[in-house]
Write a protein that holds these residues in place. Structure first.
Motif, PDB file in Angstrom:
ATOM      1  N   HIS A 155      14.265   4.447  -1.367  1.00 44.91           N
ATOM      2  CA  HIS A 155      13.133   3.642  -1.627  1.00 44.91           C
ATOM      3  C   HIS A 155      12.296   4.187  -2.715  1.00 44.91           C
ATOM      4  CE1 HIS A 155      13.585   2.586   2.913  1.00 44.91           C
ATOM      5  NE2 HIS A 155      12.680   1.677   2.524  1.00 44.91           N
ATOM      6  N   ALA A 156      12.094   5.334  -3.126  1.00 40.81           N
ATOM      7  CA  ALA A 156      11.457   5.883  -4.319  1.00 40.81           C
ATOM      8  C   ALA A 156      12.072   5.281  -5.511  1.00 40.81           C
ATOM      9  CB  ALA A 156      11.474   7.387  -4.419  1.00 40.81           C
ATOM     10  N   SER A 157      13.327   5.326  -5.636  1.00 44.45           N
ATOM     11  CA  SER A 157      14.074   4.448  -6.844  1.00 44.45           C
ATOM     12  C   SER A 157      13.730   2.843  -6.654  1.00 44.45           C
ATOM     13  CB  SER A 157      15.632   4.486  -6.532  1.00 44.45           C
ATOM     14  OG  SER A 157      15.976   6.003  -6.553  1.00 44.45           O
ATOM     15  N   ALA A 158      13.403   2.214  -5.482  1.00 43.15           N
ATOM     16  CA  ALA A 158      13.028   0.973  -5.566  1.00 43.15           C
ATOM     17  C   ALA A 158      11.507   0.584  -5.827  1.00 43.15           C
ATOM     18  CB  ALA A 158      13.855   0.565  -4.256  1.00 43.15           C
ATOM     19  N   GLY A 159      10.798   1.736  -6.023  1.00 41.38           N
ATOM     20  CA  GLY A 159       9.404   1.746  -6.184  1.00 41.38           C
ATOM     21  C   GLY A 159       8.594   1.752  -5.182  1.00 41.38           C
ATOM     22  N   PHE A 160       9.264   2.295  -3.870  1.00 35.10           N
ATOM     23  CA  PHE A 160       8.011   2.462  -2.779  1.00 35.10           C
ATOM     24  C   PHE A 160       7.549   3.561  -2.664  1.00 35.10           C
ATOM     25  CE2 PHE A 160      10.708  -1.093  -1.175  1.00 35.10           C
ATOM     26  CZ  PHE A 160      10.144  -1.673  -0.211  1.00 35.10           C
ATOM     27  N   ARG A 161       6.543   4.027  -2.018  1.00 29.54           N
ATOM     28  CA  ARG A 161       5.650   5.206  -2.229  1.00 29.54           C
ATOM     29  C   ARG A 161       5.235   5.710  -0.891  1.00 29.54           C
ATOM     30  NH1 ARG A 161       8.334   5.682  -5.925  1.00 29.54           N
ATOM     31  NH2 ARG A 161       7.580   5.832  -8.059  1.00 29.54           N
ATOM     32  N   PRO A 162       5.120   6.932  -0.137  1.00 32.63           N
ATOM     33  CA  PRO A 162       4.820   7.027   0.965  1.00 32.63           C
ATOM     34  C   PRO A 162       3.049   6.830   1.033  1.00 32.63           C
ATOM     35  CG  PRO A 162       5.272   9.206  -0.008  1.00 32.63           C
ATOM     36  CD  PRO A 162       5.681   8.066  -1.082  1.00 32.63           C
ATOM     37  N   VAL A 163       2.570   6.173   2.150  1.00 30.18           N
ATOM     38  CA  VAL A 163       1.264   5.920   2.229  1.00 30.18           C
ATOM     39  C   VAL A 163       0.525   6.597   3.558  1.00 30.18           C
ATOM     40  CG1 VAL A 163      -0.493   4.081   2.800  1.00 30.18           C
ATOM     41  CG2 VAL A 163       1.580   3.612   1.071  1.00 30.18           C
ATOM     42  N   LEU A 164       1.296   6.607   4.597  1.00 25.41           N
ATOM     43  CA  LEU A 164       0.563   7.340   5.723  1.00 25.41           C
ATOM     44  C   LEU A 164       1.595   7.910   6.643  1.00 25.41           C
ATOM     45  CD1 LEU A 164      -2.172   6.832   7.131  1.00 25.41           C
ATOM     46  CD2 LEU A 164      -1.265   5.113   8.796  1.00 25.41           C
ATOM     47  N   ARG A 165       1.353   9.184   6.780  1.00 27.23           N
ATOM     48  CA  ARG A 165       2.375  10.068   7.581  1.00 27.23           C
ATOM     49  C   ARG A 165       1.870   9.913   9.101  1.00 27.23           C
ATOM     50  NH1 ARG A 165       5.138  12.386   4.461  1.00 27.23           N
ATOM     51  NH2 ARG A 165       4.446  13.207   2.368  1.00 27.23           N
ATOM     52  N   MET A 166       2.813   9.961  10.009  1.00 25.03           N
ATOM     53  CA  MET A 166       2.772   9.646  11.258  1.00 25.03           C
ATOM     54  C   MET A 166       3.509  10.694  12.300  1.00 25.03           C
ATOM     55  SD  MET A 166       3.816   5.828  11.663  1.00 25.03           S
ATOM     56  CE  MET A 166       5.225   5.887  10.956  1.00 25.03           C
ATOM     57  N   SER A 167       2.554  11.273  13.173  1.00 29.62           N
ATOM     58  CA  SER A 167       3.430  11.876  14.277  1.00 29.62           C
ATOM     59  C   SER A 167       3.217  11.181  15.568  1.00 29.62           C
ATOM     60  CB  SER A 167       2.861  13.309  14.442  1.00 29.62           C
ATOM     61  OG  SER A 167       3.064  14.245  13.189  1.00 29.62           O
ATOM     62  N   ALA A 168       4.324  10.605  16.072  1.00 28.81           N
ATOM     63  CA  ALA A 168       4.353   9.879  17.144  1.00 28.81           C
ATOM     64  C   ALA A 168       4.668  10.483  18.583  1.00 28.81           C
ATOM     65  CB  ALA A 168       4.930   8.525  17.019  1.00 28.81           C
ATOM     66  N   LEU A 169       3.981  10.742  19.528  1.00 25.82           N
ATOM     67  CA  LEU A 169       4.459  11.366  20.720  1.00 25.82           C
ATOM     68  C   LEU A 169       4.884  10.009  21.534  1.00 25.82           C
ATOM     69  CD1 LEU A 169       4.501  13.543  22.789  1.00 25.82           C
ATOM     70  CD2 LEU A 169       2.231  13.122  23.086  1.00 25.82           C
ATOM     71  N   LEU A 170       6.187  10.048  21.807  1.00 26.25           N
ATOM     72  CA  LEU A 170       6.863   8.788  22.744  1.00 26.25           C
ATOM     73  C   LEU A 170       6.540   9.091  24.032  1.00 26.25           C
ATOM     74  CD1 LEU A 170      10.057   8.606  20.718  1.00 26.25           C
ATOM     75  CD2 LEU A 170       7.827   7.781  20.198  1.00 26.25           C
ATOM     76  N   LEU A 171       5.927   8.041  24.771  1.00 26.67           N
ATOM     77  CA  LEU A 171       5.498   8.035  26.172  1.00 26.67           C
ATOM     78  C   LEU A 171       6.088   6.797  26.545  1.00 26.67           C
ATOM     79  CD1 LEU A 171       1.818   8.730  25.490  1.00 26.67           C
ATOM     80  CD2 LEU A 171       3.525  10.124  26.316  1.00 26.67           C
ATOM     81  N   GLY A 172       7.425   6.549  27.080  1.00 27.35           N
ATOM     82  CA  GLY A 172       8.093   5.566  27.645  1.00 27.35           C
ATOM     83  C   GLY A 172       8.150   4.588  26.562  1.00 27.35           C
ATOM     84  N   ASP A 173       7.639   3.048  26.719  1.00 23.35           N
ATOM     85  CA  ASP A 173       7.920   2.333  25.539  1.00 23.35           C
ATOM     86  C   ASP A 173       6.462   2.334  24.771  1.00 23.35           C
ATOM     87  OD1 ASP A 173       6.192   1.100  27.486  1.00 23.35           O
ATOM     88  OD2 ASP A 173       7.092  -0.865  27.437  1.00 23.35           O
ATOM     89  N   ARG A 174       5.700   3.173  24.975  1.00 29.25           N
ATOM     90  CA  ARG A 174       4.594   3.349  23.979  1.00 29.25           C
ATOM     91  C   ARG A 174       4.489   4.536  23.535  1.00 29.25           C
ATOM     92  NH1 ARG A 174      -0.417   0.796  27.411  1.00 29.25           N
ATOM     93  NH2 ARG A 174       0.781  -0.757  28.381  1.00 29.25           N
ATOM     94  N   SER A 175       3.257   4.832  22.647  1.00 32.49           N
ATOM     95  CA  SER A 175       3.228   6.057  21.892  1.00 32.49           C
ATOM     96  C   SER A 175       1.808   6.343  21.643  1.00 32.49           C
ATOM     97  CB  SER A 175       4.177   6.112  20.686  1.00 32.49           C
ATOM     98  OG  SER A 175       3.644   5.033  19.843  1.00 32.49           O
ATOM     99  N   LEU A 176       1.577   7.620  21.456  1.00 31.39           N
ATOM    100  CA  LEU A 176       0.254   7.993  20.875  1.00 31.39           C
ATOM    101  C   LEU A 176       0.773   8.517  19.657  1.00 31.39           C
ATOM    102  CD1 LEU A 176      -1.187  10.379  23.536  1.00 31.39           C
ATOM    103  CD2 LEU A 176      -2.296   8.148  22.916  1.00 31.39           C
ATOM    104  N   ILE A 177      -0.123   8.188  18.401  1.00 30.30           N
ATOM    105  CA  ILE A 177       0.467   8.380  17.084  1.00 30.30           C
ATOM    106  C   ILE A 177      -0.928   8.933  16.494  1.00 30.30           C
ATOM    107  CG2 ILE A 177       0.726   7.389  14.929  1.00 30.30           C
ATOM    108  CD1 ILE A 177       2.425   5.124  16.420  1.00 30.30           C
TER     109      ILE A 177
END
Ligand code: COA
Length: 237
Positions: A155-177
């Motif tokens: 992704h970096a080679s293709a010009g993408f950059r990280p924008v938002l870091r996430m920690s997702a706590l998975l709860l079944g088919d949902r999540s707390l992020i």
């Protein structure tokens, strides 16, 4: 009374973005490889490469998701990338991404192990992003696990950059992020990323988020669009 404890799963990842007006096109694939959009007639080939039933690929194409692929010199699919507009389910973080009208989202990519490290995925990211730009999109997103160094580098080679870091706590088919902006990330992209995660059915974006949508840029009309699929390219040759 004993209550069975469910395993707690946390996914650490980041949303990466490319501003398509800054895209540097022109990186080709290795000699002998051929890159094109996958047509419904090629669903079986893509399903074989992805190791999923053909119905999965056909179902995605039927609901409007698109895929780009690189064919090896042996005419088998070696690398692929799915791209959606509108909305798309990001299963690893159990969220449905609500894309703005000028955004696209890349997902479920892969390169067959024997063909890795030949820039195939990088060239797919660039090609699909180029098509998205020609079709009027301004930003392309992708989500990448923190441990996935190969994807991050491509992704970096293709010009993408990280924008938002996430920690997702998975709860079944949902999540707390929980999110954290990446240092020096473009504030407008951070705002877009946060809105992406709120999903299509949650509260409407506020005026600040909508202001971001009003900054659509002009798109070049003289930029050649890539052919839609391999047979169209052959016919054009
Ligand atoms: C991620 C993946 C698609 C990359 O495909 P690819 O065609 O090999 O990618 P590219 O050759 O374009 O780029 C890979 C980059 O990662 C680097 N790389 C490869 N393995 C690496 C590793 N273990 N650690 C760090 N960097 C690595 C390569 O050197 C290259 O970087 P460079 O261009 O700066 O030299 C492939 O590894 C894959 O299918 N992984 C499993 C599925 C997956 O992770 N999909 C992506 C989800 S976002």
């Amino acid at each position: 009374v004993t209550v069975p404890l469910r395993r707690i799963e946390v996914v650490r990842a980041a949303l990466w973005a490319s501003r398509l007006d800054r895209l540097r096109l022109g990186r080709g694939t290795c000699p002998g490889y051929e890159l094109a959009e996958v047509s419904p007639g090629e669903a079986g080939e893509l399903a074989r490469a992805m190791d999923v039933p053909a119905g999965v690929v056909l179902g995605r194409l039927a609901r409007g998701a698109r895929a780009w692929a690189v064919w090896s010199p042996e005419a088998a699919i070696a690398s692929w990338l799915w791209v959606s507009v509108g909305q798309e389910r990001a299963d690893p973080i159990r969220r449905t991404m609500a894309l703005a009208p000028d955004e696209a989202y890349g997902w479920n990519a892969g390169t067959v192990p024997a063909h890795r490290d030949r820039s195939l995925f990088t060239s797919l990211l660039l090609a699909a992003a180029g098509v998205m730009w020609c079709e009027g999109r301004s930003v392309m997103w992708n989500g990448i696990h923190d441990h996935n160094r190969a994807s991050q580098r491509a992704h970096a080679s293709a010009g993408f950059r990280p924008v938002l870091r996430m920690s997702a706590l998975l709860l079944g088919d949902r999540s707390l992020i929980r999110t954290r902006r990446v240092d020096y990330a473009d504030p407008e992209l951070v705002e877009r990323a946060q809105r992406l995660l709120t999903g299509p059915t949650s509260s409407r974006p506020g005026p600040e988020a909508l202001a971001g949508l009003a900054t659509a840029t002009d798109h070049p009309s003289d930029q050649p669009a890539l052919p839609a699929n391999r047979s169209q390219r052959r016919n054009a040759e």
